[in-house]
Design a protein around this motif. Structure first.
Motif, PDB file in Angstrom:
ATOM      1  N   ALA A 285       0.458  -1.288  -0.372  1.00  0.00           N
ATOM      2  CA  ALA A 285       0.185  -0.103  -0.369  1.00  0.00           C
ATOM      3  C   ALA A 285       0.756   1.485  -0.067  1.00  0.00           C
ATOM      4  O   ALA A 285       0.481   2.414  -0.729  1.00  0.00           O
ATOM      5  CB  ALA A 285      -1.074   0.059   1.491  1.00  0.00           C
ATOM      6  N   LEU A 286       1.982   1.280   0.593  1.00  0.00           N
ATOM      7  CA  LEU A 286       3.183   2.317   0.732  1.00  0.00           C
ATOM      8  C   LEU A 286       3.809   2.639  -0.673  1.00  0.00           C
ATOM      9  O   LEU A 286       3.502   3.769  -0.574  1.00  0.00           O
ATOM     10  CB  LEU A 286       3.824   1.662   2.581  1.00  0.00           C
ATOM     11  CG  LEU A 286       3.141   2.115   2.721  1.00  0.00           C
ATOM     12  CD1 LEU A 286       4.328   1.821   4.845  1.00  0.00           C
ATOM     13  CD2 LEU A 286       3.107   3.513   3.628  1.00  0.00           C
ATOM     14  N   GLY A 287       3.848   1.253  -1.051  1.00  0.00           N
ATOM     15  CA  GLY A 287       4.928   1.692  -2.127  1.00  0.00           C
ATOM     16  C   GLY A 287       3.530   2.311  -3.309  1.00  0.00           C
ATOM     17  O   GLY A 287       3.736   3.017  -4.303  1.00  0.00           O
ATOM     18  N   ARG A 288       2.061   1.796  -3.755  1.00  0.00           N
ATOM     19  CA  ARG A 288       1.157   1.916  -3.783  1.00  0.00           C
ATOM     20  C   ARG A 288       0.789   3.282  -4.055  1.00  0.00           C
ATOM     21  O   ARG A 288       0.858   4.370  -5.367  1.00  0.00           O
ATOM     22  CB  ARG A 288      -0.007   1.172  -4.132  1.00  0.00           C
ATOM     23  CG  ARG A 288       0.028   0.123  -4.736  1.00  0.00           C
ATOM     24  CD  ARG A 288      -1.579  -0.647  -5.039  1.00  0.00           C
ATOM     25  NE  ARG A 288      -0.829  -1.745  -4.524  1.00  0.00           N
ATOM     26  CZ  ARG A 288      -1.279  -2.779  -4.265  1.00  0.00           C
ATOM     27  NH1 ARG A 288      -1.379  -2.642  -3.517  1.00  0.00           N
ATOM     28  NH2 ARG A 288      -1.392  -4.320  -4.977  1.00  0.00           N
TER      29      ARG A 288
ATOM     30  N   ASP B 158      -0.031  -5.677  -9.865  1.00  0.00           N
ATOM     31  CA  ASP B 158      -1.240  -4.798 -10.543  1.00  0.00           C
ATOM     32  C   ASP B 158      -1.177  -4.162 -11.648  1.00  0.00           C
ATOM     33  O   ASP B 158      -1.922  -4.475 -12.744  1.00  0.00           O
ATOM     34  CB  ASP B 158      -0.986  -3.817 -10.087  1.00  0.00           C
ATOM     35  CG  ASP B 158      -0.659  -3.017  -8.642  1.00  0.00           C
ATOM     36  OD1 ASP B 158      -1.622  -4.852  -7.730  1.00  0.00           O
ATOM     37  OD2 ASP B 158      -0.248  -2.971  -7.648  1.00  0.00           O
ATOM     38  N   ARG B 159      -0.079  -4.368 -13.046  1.00  0.00           N
ATOM     39  CA  ARG B 159       0.256  -4.104 -13.681  1.00  0.00           C
ATOM     40  C   ARG B 159      -0.583  -5.574 -15.002  1.00  0.00           C
ATOM     41  O   ARG B 159      -1.078  -5.202 -15.858  1.00  0.00           O
ATOM     42  CB  ARG B 159       1.946  -3.967 -14.736  1.00  0.00           C
ATOM     43  CG  ARG B 159       1.751  -2.385 -14.669  1.00  0.00           C
ATOM     44  CD  ARG B 159       3.060  -1.926 -15.494  1.00  0.00           C
ATOM     45  NE  ARG B 159       3.794  -1.764 -14.041  1.00  0.00           N
ATOM     46  CZ  ARG B 159       5.139  -2.490 -14.275  1.00  0.00           C
ATOM     47  NH1 ARG B 159       5.384  -3.075 -13.811  1.00  0.00           N
ATOM     48  NH2 ARG B 159       5.585  -1.917 -13.231  1.00  0.00           N
ATOM     49  N   GLU B 160       0.091  -6.451 -14.575  1.00  0.00           N
ATOM     50  CA  GLU B 160      -0.318  -7.825 -15.352  1.00  0.00           C
ATOM     51  C   GLU B 160      -2.263  -7.968 -15.212  1.00  0.00           C
ATOM     52  O   GLU B 160      -2.841  -8.400 -15.785  1.00  0.00           O
ATOM     53  CB  GLU B 160       0.075  -9.072 -14.471  1.00  0.00           C
ATOM     54  CG  GLU B 160       1.566  -9.338 -14.976  1.00  0.00           C
ATOM     55  CD  GLU B 160       2.338 -10.251 -14.276  1.00  0.00           C
ATOM     56  OE1 GLU B 160       1.917 -11.313 -13.354  1.00  0.00           O
ATOM     57  OE2 GLU B 160       3.730 -10.527 -14.847  1.00  0.00           O
ATOM     58  N   ASP B 161      -2.952  -7.767 -13.517  1.00  0.00           N
ATOM     59  CA  ASP B 161      -4.390  -7.607 -13.088  1.00  0.00           C
ATOM     60  C   ASP B 161      -4.225  -6.826 -14.449  1.00  0.00           C
ATOM     61  O   ASP B 161      -5.806  -6.956 -14.919  1.00  0.00           O
ATOM     62  CB  ASP B 161      -4.072  -7.410 -11.814  1.00  0.00           C
ATOM     63  CG  ASP B 161      -3.849  -8.632 -10.883  1.00  0.00           C
ATOM     64  OD1 ASP B 161      -3.921  -9.942 -11.464  1.00  0.00           O
ATOM     65  OD2 ASP B 161      -3.595  -8.283  -9.204  1.00  0.00           O
ATOM     66  N   LYS B 162      -4.015  -5.463 -14.927  1.00  0.00           N
ATOM     67  CA  LYS B 162      -4.868  -4.238 -15.189  1.00  0.00           C
ATOM     68  C   LYS B 162      -4.891  -5.196 -16.694  1.00  0.00           C
ATOM     69  O   LYS B 162      -6.009  -4.760 -17.342  1.00  0.00           O
ATOM     70  CB  LYS B 162      -4.441  -3.620 -15.550  1.00  0.00           C
ATOM     71  CG  LYS B 162      -4.650  -1.992 -15.929  1.00  0.00           C
ATOM     72  CD  LYS B 162      -3.819  -0.848 -15.486  1.00  0.00           C
ATOM     73  CE  LYS B 162      -4.483   0.952 -16.259  1.00  0.00           C
ATOM     74  NZ  LYS B 162      -3.530   1.442 -15.585  1.00  0.00           N
ATOM     75  N   LYS B 163      -3.923  -5.911 -17.429  1.00  0.00           N
ATOM     76  CA  LYS B 163      -3.900  -5.815 -18.549  1.00  0.00           C
ATOM     77  C   LYS B 163      -5.187  -7.022 -19.034  1.00  0.00           C
ATOM     78  O   LYS B 163      -5.600  -7.364 -19.589  1.00  0.00           O
ATOM     79  CB  LYS B 163      -2.512  -6.455 -19.100  1.00  0.00           C
ATOM     80  CG  LYS B 163      -1.532  -5.796 -19.295  1.00  0.00           C
ATOM     81  CD  LYS B 163      -0.244  -6.142 -19.824  1.00  0.00           C
ATOM     82  CE  LYS B 163       1.076  -5.730 -19.687  1.00  0.00           C
ATOM     83  NZ  LYS B 163       2.544  -5.890 -20.671  1.00  0.00           N
TER      84      LYS B 163
ATOM     85  N   VAL C 198       8.460  -4.499  -3.746  1.00  0.00           N
ATOM     86  CA  VAL C 198       7.038  -2.966  -3.936  1.00  0.00           C
ATOM     87  C   VAL C 198       6.995  -3.063  -5.700  1.00  0.00           C
ATOM     88  O   VAL C 198       5.997  -3.038  -5.967  1.00  0.00           O
ATOM     89  CB  VAL C 198       7.919  -1.587  -3.735  1.00  0.00           C
ATOM     90  CG1 VAL C 198       6.865  -0.568  -4.824  1.00  0.00           C
ATOM     91  CG2 VAL C 198       7.231  -1.839  -1.951  1.00  0.00           C
ATOM     92  N   GLN C 199       7.981  -3.754  -5.940  1.00  0.00           N
ATOM     93  CA  GLN C 199       8.456  -4.047  -7.944  1.00  0.00           C
ATOM     94  C   GLN C 199       7.419  -4.878  -7.835  1.00  0.00           C
ATOM     95  O   GLN C 199       6.648  -4.509  -8.659  1.00  0.00           O
ATOM     96  CB  GLN C 199       9.937  -3.667  -8.116  1.00  0.00           C
ATOM     97  CG  GLN C 199      10.327  -2.869  -8.201  1.00  0.00           C
ATOM     98  CD  GLN C 199      11.822  -3.322  -8.276  1.00  0.00           C
ATOM     99  OE1 GLN C 199      12.480  -4.726  -8.516  1.00  0.00           O
ATOM    100  NE2 GLN C 199      12.282  -2.599  -7.615  1.00  0.00           N
ATOM    101  N   LYS C 200       7.514  -5.990  -7.364  1.00  0.00           N
ATOM    102  CA  LYS C 200       5.841  -7.022  -7.263  1.00  0.00           C
ATOM    103  C   LYS C 200       4.948  -6.963  -7.514  1.00  0.00           C
ATOM    104  O   LYS C 200       4.437  -7.398  -8.098  1.00  0.00           O
ATOM    105  CB  LYS C 200       6.768  -8.300  -6.521  1.00  0.00           C
ATOM    106  CG  LYS C 200       6.403  -9.594  -6.340  1.00  0.00           C
ATOM    107  CD  LYS C 200       7.036 -10.759  -6.083  1.00  0.00           C
ATOM    108  CE  LYS C 200       6.362 -11.735  -5.907  1.00  0.00           C
ATOM    109  NZ  LYS C 200       6.514 -13.171  -5.181  1.00  0.00           N
ATOM    110  N   ALA C 201       4.469  -6.167  -6.581  1.00  0.00           N
ATOM    111  CA  ALA C 201       2.943  -5.685  -6.240  1.00  0.00           C
ATOM    112  C   ALA C 201       2.971  -5.496  -7.822  1.00  0.00           C
ATOM    113  O   ALA C 201       1.878  -4.956  -8.486  1.00  0.00           O
ATOM    114  CB  ALA C 201       3.179  -5.164  -4.732  1.00  0.00           C
ATOM    115  N   LYS C 202       3.711  -4.247  -7.796  1.00  0.00           N
ATOM    116  CA  LYS C 202       3.422  -2.916  -8.968  1.00  0.00           C
ATOM    117  C   LYS C 202       3.148  -3.954 -10.454  1.00  0.00           C
ATOM    118  O   LYS C 202       1.975  -3.843 -11.529  1.00  0.00           O
ATOM    119  CB  LYS C 202       4.497  -1.966  -9.084  1.00  0.00           C
ATOM    120  CG  LYS C 202       4.384  -0.788  -8.294  1.00  0.00           C
ATOM    121  CD  LYS C 202       5.423   0.143  -8.158  1.00  0.00           C
ATOM    122  CE  LYS C 202       5.321   1.223  -7.246  1.00  0.00           C
ATOM    123  NZ  LYS C 202       6.148   2.949  -7.230  1.00  0.00           N
ATOM    124  N   LEU C 203       3.846  -4.680 -10.234  1.00  0.00           N
ATOM    125  CA  LEU C 203       4.329  -5.743 -11.226  1.00  0.00           C
ATOM    126  C   LEU C 203       2.622  -6.594 -11.725  1.00  0.00           C
ATOM    127  O   LEU C 203       2.487  -7.095 -13.105  1.00  0.00           O
ATOM    128  CB  LEU C 203       4.919  -6.801 -11.575  1.00  0.00           C
ATOM    129  CG  LEU C 203       5.464  -8.100 -12.720  1.00  0.00           C
ATOM    130  CD1 LEU C 203       5.803  -6.949 -14.018  1.00  0.00           C
ATOM    131  CD2 LEU C 203       6.442  -8.889 -11.912  1.00  0.00           C
TER     132      LEU C 203
END
Length: 185
Positions: free
Chosen positions: A137-140, A177-182, A170-175
């Motif tokens: 959450a803090l990373g997002r 998130d991107r995959e979920d968005k796709k 944080v990088q893994k969570a962002k990745l």
């Protein structure tokens, strides 16, 4: 299956059969933790997964300028990699649906670790789920790794994470998130 052995370092896990890959990885990682080393996923295919000692491989000095004066080089930036060949393979049996463990190399070329906390895999695995959620959450929210680490030290002093651990989470969570968005579009 030959390698320089170290009497101090723990043995490879026993060959066994597991109902799924997650259970298998959890079991071999717990075995490794109890014996002074850790595994990482080296290779993964639908029917096979290979896990190696986290000290496998050689230090990659990519991006380092060999002409930099030693007085200007960062200290304590070495690698724990020492070319350890210890590894295991898990293969899926299509008939039973189980995963069988086979030891590829049973010996290490280094002594066992004194504390499991020296291995990122064990530090992150010991992390409580709610702390993991806070880090993501803090990373997002756009906080820097330094700010997240500072917050963790105040709120959760029991969390023994390095800045690199936090950055990786944080990088893994962002990745993800991107995959979920796709996949949702």
């Amino acid at each position: 299956m030959s390698s320089t052995t170290s009497d101090d370092c723990g043995p490879a896990p026993a060959e066994a059969i597991y109902p799924d890959l997650t259970t298998a990885f959890t079991a071999i990682q717990e075995h490794a933790k109890a014996n002074g080393y850790a595994f990482y996923r080296h290779d993964r295919k639908p029917n096979r997964a290979v896990f190696r000692c986290d000290r496998a491989g050689k230090y990659d000095s990519k991006g380092k300028n060999p002409n930099t004066d030693p007085s200007k080089q960062r200290s304590s930036s070495g690698s724990k990699k020492c070319g350890c060949k210890m590894g295991v393979e898990l293969r899926l049996d299509h008939i039973s649906g189980n995963w069988s463990l086979k030891v590829l190399e049973a010996t290490h070329n280094h002594p066992r670790s004194a504390d499991p906390k020296v291995h990122p895999a064990h530090r992150i695995a010991a992390l409580a789920p709610h702390i993991h959620t806070v880090i993501c959450a803090l990373g997002r929210a756009g906080l820097s790794t330094r700010q997240i680490v500072s917050t963790l030290q105040k709120e959760f002093p029991e969390a023994l994470l390095t800045p690199k651990d936090v950055s990786n989470i944080v990088q893994k969570a962002k990745l993800k998130d991107r995959e979920d968005k796709k996949t949702s579009t």
